[in-house]
Scaffold this motif. Structure first.
Motif, mmCIF file in Angstrom:
data_model
loop_
_atom_site.group_PDB
_atom_site.id
_atom_site.type_symbol
_atom_site.label_atom_id
_atom_site.label_comp_id
_atom_site.label_asym_id
_atom_site.label_seq_id
_atom_site.Cartn_x
_atom_site.Cartn_y
_atom_site.Cartn_z
ATOM 1 N N GLY A 97 0.814 -1.209 0.000
ATOM 2 C CA GLY A 97 0.000 0.000 0.000
ATOM 3 C C GLY A 97 0.850 1.262 0.000
ATOM 4 N N GLU A 98 0.167 2.394 0.003
ATOM 5 C CA GLU A 98 0.857 3.683 0.026
ATOM 6 C C GLU A 98 1.137 4.158 1.452
ATOM 7 O OE1 GLU A 98 -1.545 6.350 -2.228
ATOM 8 O OE2 GLU A 98 -1.153 5.326 -4.150
ATOM 9 N N LYS A 99 0.419 3.585 2.419
ATOM 10 C CA LYS A 99 0.636 3.957 3.818
ATOM 11 C C LYS A 99 1.818 3.171 4.378
ATOM 12 C CE LYS A 99 -4.296 4.887 4.406
ATOM 13 N NZ LYS A 99 -5.556 4.419 5.011
ATOM 14 N N PRO A 100 2.477 3.704 5.418
ATOM 15 C CA PRO A 100 3.680 3.042 5.933
ATOM 16 C C PRO A 100 3.391 1.759 6.710
ATOM 17 C CG PRO A 100 3.117 4.921 7.305
ATOM 18 C CD PRO A 100 2.193 4.971 6.116
ATOM 19 N N VAL A 101 4.279 0.804 6.556
ATOM 20 C CA VAL A 101 4.274 -0.399 7.388
ATOM 21 C C VAL A 101 4.886 -0.022 8.735
ATOM 22 C CG1 VAL A 101 5.326 -2.683 7.675
ATOM 23 C CG2 VAL A 101 4.355 -2.004 5.466
ATOM 24 N N LEU A 102 4.302 -0.518 9.809
ATOM 25 C CA LEU A 102 4.755 -0.165 11.160
ATOM 26 C C LEU A 102 5.473 -1.330 11.824
ATOM 27 C CD1 LEU A 102 1.475 1.543 12.485
ATOM 28 C CD2 LEU A 102 3.313 2.579 11.126
ATOM 29 N N PHE A 103 6.595 -1.031 12.483
ATOM 30 C CA PHE A 103 7.275 -2.008 13.332
ATOM 31 C C PHE A 103 8.112 -1.254 14.357
ATOM 32 C CE2 PHE A 103 9.577 -1.744 9.235
ATOM 33 C CZ PHE A 103 10.842 -1.325 9.632
ATOM 34 N N PRO A 104 8.530 -1.905 15.449
ATOM 35 C CA PRO A 104 9.281 -1.204 16.500
ATOM 36 C C PRO A 104 10.634 -0.704 16.006
ATOM 37 C CG PRO A 104 8.421 -3.318 17.279
ATOM 38 C CD PRO A 104 8.253 -3.311 15.802
ATOM 39 N N ASP A 105 11.144 0.336 16.688
ATOM 40 C CA ASP A 105 12.453 0.860 16.289
ATOM 41 C C ASP A 105 13.586 -0.033 16.774
ATOM 42 O OD1 ASP A 105 12.111 1.581 19.000
ATOM 43 O OD2 ASP A 105 13.341 3.382 18.797
ATOM 44 N N PRO A 126 8.802 3.941 18.202
ATOM 45 C CA PRO A 126 9.739 3.802 19.322
ATOM 46 C C PRO A 126 9.187 2.951 20.468
ATOM 47 C CG PRO A 126 9.556 6.099 18.624
ATOM 48 C CD PRO A 126 8.453 5.349 17.943
ATOM 49 N N VAL A 127 9.992 2.004 20.931
ATOM 50 C CA VAL A 127 9.629 1.289 22.160
ATOM 51 C C VAL A 127 9.888 2.230 23.331
ATOM 52 C CG1 VAL A 127 10.057 -1.021 21.236
ATOM 53 C CG2 VAL A 127 11.950 0.248 22.280
ATOM 54 N N ASP A 128 9.268 1.956 24.475
ATOM 55 C CA ASP A 128 9.428 2.859 25.616
ATOM 56 C C ASP A 128 10.745 2.609 26.342
ATOM 57 O OD1 ASP A 128 9.088 0.646 27.298
ATOM 58 O OD2 ASP A 128 7.008 1.108 27.772
ATOM 59 N N GLU A 129 10.941 3.261 27.472
ATOM 60 C CA GLU A 129 12.212 3.156 28.192
ATOM 61 C C GLU A 129 12.477 1.756 28.734
ATOM 62 O OE1 GLU A 129 9.032 4.514 31.082
ATOM 63 O OE2 GLU A 129 9.651 4.995 29.025
ATOM 64 N N THR A 136 -0.605 2.213 21.599
ATOM 65 C CA THR A 136 -1.356 3.239 20.873
ATOM 66 C C THR A 136 -0.653 3.702 19.599
ATOM 67 O OG1 THR A 136 -0.375 4.887 22.355
ATOM 68 C CG2 THR A 136 -2.569 4.098 22.911
ATOM 69 N N ASP A 137 0.645 3.473 19.496
ATOM 70 C CA ASP A 137 1.381 3.851 18.284
ATOM 71 C C ASP A 137 0.944 3.037 17.072
ATOM 72 O OD1 ASP A 137 2.807 5.710 19.678
ATOM 73 O OD2 ASP A 137 4.662 4.547 19.803
ATOM 74 N N TYR A 138 0.256 1.929 17.318
ATOM 75 C CA TYR A 138 -0.153 1.045 16.225
ATOM 76 C C TYR A 138 -1.619 1.242 15.847
ATOM 77 C CZ TYR A 138 4.411 -0.924 16.976
ATOM 78 O OH TYR A 138 5.785 -1.062 17.084
ATOM 79 N N PHE A 139 -2.264 2.248 16.458
ATOM 80 C CA PHE A 139 -3.634 2.599 16.085
ATOM 81 C C PHE A 139 -3.604 3.865 15.234
ATOM 82 C CE2 PHE A 139 -4.698 0.579 20.396
ATOM 83 C CZ PHE A 139 -4.792 -0.687 19.827
ATOM 84 N N THR A 140 -2.836 3.790 14.166
ATOM 85 C CA THR A 140 -2.684 4.916 13.248
ATOM 86 C C THR A 140 -2.752 4.358 11.836
ATOM 87 O OG1 THR A 140 -1.235 6.792 12.712
ATOM 88 C CG2 THR A 140 -0.164 4.716 13.201
ATOM 89 N N PRO A 141 -3.176 5.141 10.848
ATOM 90 C CA PRO A 141 -3.266 4.616 9.483
ATOM 91 C C PRO A 141 -1.947 3.976 9.047
ATOM 92 C CG PRO A 141 -4.318 6.756 9.597
ATOM 93 C CD PRO A 141 -3.655 6.546 10.928
ATOM 94 N N ASN A 142 -2.048 2.779 8.473
ATOM 95 C CA ASN A 142 -0.838 2.052 8.105
ATOM 96 C C ASN A 142 -1.105 1.080 6.963
ATOM 97 O OD1 ASN A 142 -1.273 -0.878 9.269
ATOM 98 N ND2 ASN A 142 -1.993 0.525 10.866
#
Length: 349
Positions: A97-105, A126-129, A136-142
């Protein structure tokens, strides 16, 4: 030399060192125990003359054995040459697709290689500390999501509650859960594939089944996803699985007792080694994999890495900003871990 403008440029994945001399090798997460005796027994019965023929392109014997083992249909199983091959095929198949694929940094570094190689838009979340993913970072258009669980190189396991929320919250995206290390204390997302048609679970024989050299990986998901994977595979290379991988891959599933015994021993050694490292001033993450991710309170990871290598003990170090203080140490046999700890004690002194 105008041809150079048409050469695809990519920064390649850098695998762990594979020294040929005799060393204590704790850098590539191989299983320290030998494969099941079913491998040797099956090898003895194989006819080398069959190697003149092409193997079954559908790897039917292996796919059937995997389907029976996991209680799914054959149409819900895809087999490939290690999970790297399976995952690369997934990137080609589902991330268009045209939207970005998401994965942890902080994650398996091959993901970034594949998105660049296949020209896929992506975004590292980004993963947290504490090296946990931020749900919630994965509830974005992707255009798709891939999450290793447990993660690599941290060993952190995300609860199935978190995984299910991400899968359920992205019904229009394929969500891939990379479970290369699931057999060392995690809980597989496999039961969720019946509930969510957008979920694909990928596993491998390389870690828990002591068969990294055989190259067997597989994906489990609904029939539509598996058919799509096969369509791409047959458009790329029909004969991905060799004859011996098919036969031996099916055979080892019959020895579940040995599988559970060896993974149990690794988990026991992991917990003992973590405690011993912590007594020496290390902080160890709560790994659910066959490795330990640890940093020392005062001695830099790079220094420990280099001095261990000088002693013939190989561990893994990344000079990456977020994880440069950490070493990833594969869990070897107890005697190997004892030698590692003895050398570390000398380095710290």
């Amino acid at each position: 030399m105008g041809f150079r403008k048409n050469i695809r440029r990519v920064t390649p994945y850098v695998p762990g060192e594979q020294p040929q001399e005799k060393v204590i090798k704790l850098n590539t997460n191989e299983n320290p125990y030998p494969p099941s005796k079913k491998v040797q027994e099956t090898l003895a019965g194989l006819d080398p003359a069959k190697l003149r023929l092409y193997p079954d392109p559908a790897a039917t014997k292996l796919v059937t054995a995997l389907a029976d083992y996991y209680g799914v249909s054959q149409e819900e199983v895809f087999a490939g040459v290690g999970s790297d091959d399976v995952l690369a095929m997934c990137f080609l198949t589902f991330f268009n697709g045209e939207k970005p694929v998401l994965f942890p940094d902080v994650t398996y570094s091959f993901y970034k290689v594949w998105v660049e190689l296949f020209k896929i838009p992506f975004s590292c979340q980004p993963v947290d500390e504490n090296f946990k993913i931020v749900k919630t970072d994965y509830f974005t258009p992707n255009g798709g999501i891939i999450i290793p669980n447990p993660n690599a190189p941290t060993g952190i396991f995300e609860s199935l509650t978190v995984i299910e929320e991400i899968v359920a919250g992205n019904p229009d995206s394929v969500v891939i859960i990379d479970e290369a290390y699931i057999d060392f204390g995690g809980e597989s997302a496999l039961p969720l594939i019946k509930k969510y048609p957008n979920l694909l679970v990928v596993q491998t024989y390389s870690k828990s089944r002591s068969l990294a050299g055989l190259r067997v990986g597989y994906a489990l998901g609904n029939k539509e996803l598996i058919k799509a994977l096969n369509d791409v595979k047959y458009s790329y290379n029909s004969y991905t699985m060799n004859e011996y991988a098919i036969e031996l891959g099916a055979a080892v599933l019959k020895d579940d007792a040995y599988f559970k015994e060896s993974t149990g021993q690794i988990m026991e050694t992991r917990e003992w080694a973590k405690e011993a490292l912590e007594e020496k001033g290390f902080t160890c993450l709560d790994s659910r994999a066959n490795f330990i991710f640890a940093k020392h309170e005062r001695v830099p990871a790079k220094e420990i890495f280099e001095k261990l290598k000088g002693k013939g003990i190989y561990v893994r170090f990344w000079n990456d900003e977020r994880i440069k203080d950490y070493l990833r140490i594969t869990v070897g046999m107890r005697v190997e871990m004892e030698k590692l700890l003895a050398e570390i004690e000398g380095i710290l002194a």
